[in-house]
Scaffold this motif. Structure first.
Motif, PDB file in Angstrom:
ATOM      1  N   VAL A   1     -37.248 -16.179   2.175  1.00  0.00           N
ATOM      2  CA  VAL A   1     -36.078 -15.580   1.543  1.00  0.00           C
ATOM      3  C   VAL A   1     -35.880 -16.286   0.196  1.00  0.00           C
ATOM      4  O   VAL A   1     -36.044 -17.506   0.098  1.00  0.00           O
ATOM      5  CB  VAL A   1     -34.830 -15.766   2.433  1.00  0.00           C
TER       6      VAL A   1
ATOM      7  N   LEU B   1     -30.649 -16.861  -2.455  1.00  0.00           N
ATOM      8  CA  LEU B   1     -29.988 -16.108  -1.391  1.00  0.00           C
ATOM      9  C   LEU B   1     -30.033 -16.826  -0.048  1.00  0.00           C
ATOM     10  O   LEU B   1     -29.578 -16.289   0.963  1.00  0.00           O
ATOM     11  CB  LEU B   1     -30.630 -14.717  -1.248  1.00  0.00           C
TER      12      LEU B   1
ATOM     13  N   ILE C   1     -27.526 -11.948   3.044  1.00  0.00           N
ATOM     14  CA  ILE C   1     -28.166 -11.137   2.000  1.00  0.00           C
ATOM     15  C   ILE C   1     -27.405  -9.827   1.824  1.00  0.00           C
ATOM     16  O   ILE C   1     -27.133  -9.400   0.692  1.00  0.00           O
ATOM     17  CB  ILE C   1     -29.642 -10.863   2.356  1.00  0.00           C
TER      18      ILE C   1
END
Length: 283
Positions: A120, A124, A194
């Protein structure tokens, strides 16, 4: 000016841009140094980023090198005279220099575009996700070194969450969204985070599904940072020896081409949001 023992990536970039101006004009360092009332050794230090340059000298250098790009000159003056003490300075002597360089580069960027395949995106990540990644990659780190890394990563969010957020678009592969770096709870919290960032318009997220045809870019993770003028754009890439800052014109052109190519393999932002929501429901 005082010599810098460890110039930042931004200071090194300024020096390299001044060298470009000089070389484009076909002038040797000794000649330009003489015109500035300096020495060849000092000119070399300026171009290496280990010594600063005043606004007056920078403008004289640009004039001597027949640079007529006023926007570029003003941007370079801004770099030379910037005395910002950012939050990242709190970590000098605590974390490796590259952590400060990345945070400073993000702070000054006019736009951010990122491609991430295996994790990721850092901007974020939740604290638990970041901690799991750092702990796995560097299992020898004691808590006294792990905690500042996680905290630093969280504070980097300020560029997309502040009062004047920097436009941020990220391309992330389905693999990165599915892999459990810790446990189910951490993964679910991460996906929901997210989605929250998308809802708050802190980020535009595009997903590359695993069943997407024609995507062969498993090793293309990168960040493209817009500069105050196009000549000062910057690329960041992770490699075996760490983060590499890219500013050569030809290499930046390659990164832009790669960025557009990868983007063509993504779902649009709305479909990507729905895709992430579906993944979260599966957990």
């Amino acid at each position: 000016m005082t010599m810098r023992n460890q110039p930042t990536a931004r200071q090194v970039r300024l020096g390299s841009e001044l060298r470009k101006l000089r070389e484009a004009a076909g002038k040797p360092a000794k000649e330009v140094a003489g015109l500035l009332g300096s020495s060849s050794a000092h000119m070399s230090q300026i171009e290496a980023g280990s010594s600063g340059i005043s606004e007056e000298r920078l403008r004289r250098l640009a004039a001597h090198c027949a640079c007529t790009d006023d926007e570029l000159i003003e941007a370079l003056v801004g770099m030379a005279t910037d005395r910002t003490r950012g939050w990242w300075d709190d970590y000098r002597g605590v974390l490796p220099q590259v952590h400060m360089d990345v945070a400073e580069a993000e702070h000054h960027a006019t736009s951010l575009c990122e491609i991430v395949i295996t994790y990721v995106p850092g901007l974020l990540q939740t604290p638990d996700y970041a901690r799991a990644v750092f702990s796995y990659m560097r299992p020898e780190l004691p808590e006294s070194e792990l905690a500042p890394r996680v905290e630093h990563r969280m504070r980097r969010r300020s560029v997309i969450e502040g009062d004047t957020p920097t436009p941020y678009e990220t391309i992330v592969h389905e693999f990165a969204l599915r892999v459990r770096v810790a446990d189910r709870k951490t993964s679910l919290t991460q996906l929901r985070w997210i989605l929250d960032q998308i809802e708050q318009r802190h980020a535009t997220v595009r997903v590359i599904p695993t069943d997407q045809d024609g995507f062969a870019g498993a090793g293309v993770s990168m960040v493209y940072l817009g500069g105050p003028v196009p000549q000062l754009d910057t690329g960041l890439r992770d490699g075996p020896t760490g983060v590499t800052f890219i500013n050569a014109d030809a290499q930046l052109k390659q990164l832009r081409t790669l960025l557009h190519k990868v983007k063509s393999s993504t779902l649009d932002p709305t479909a990507s949001r729905d895709f992430i929501h579906h993944l979260a429901k599966e957990l």
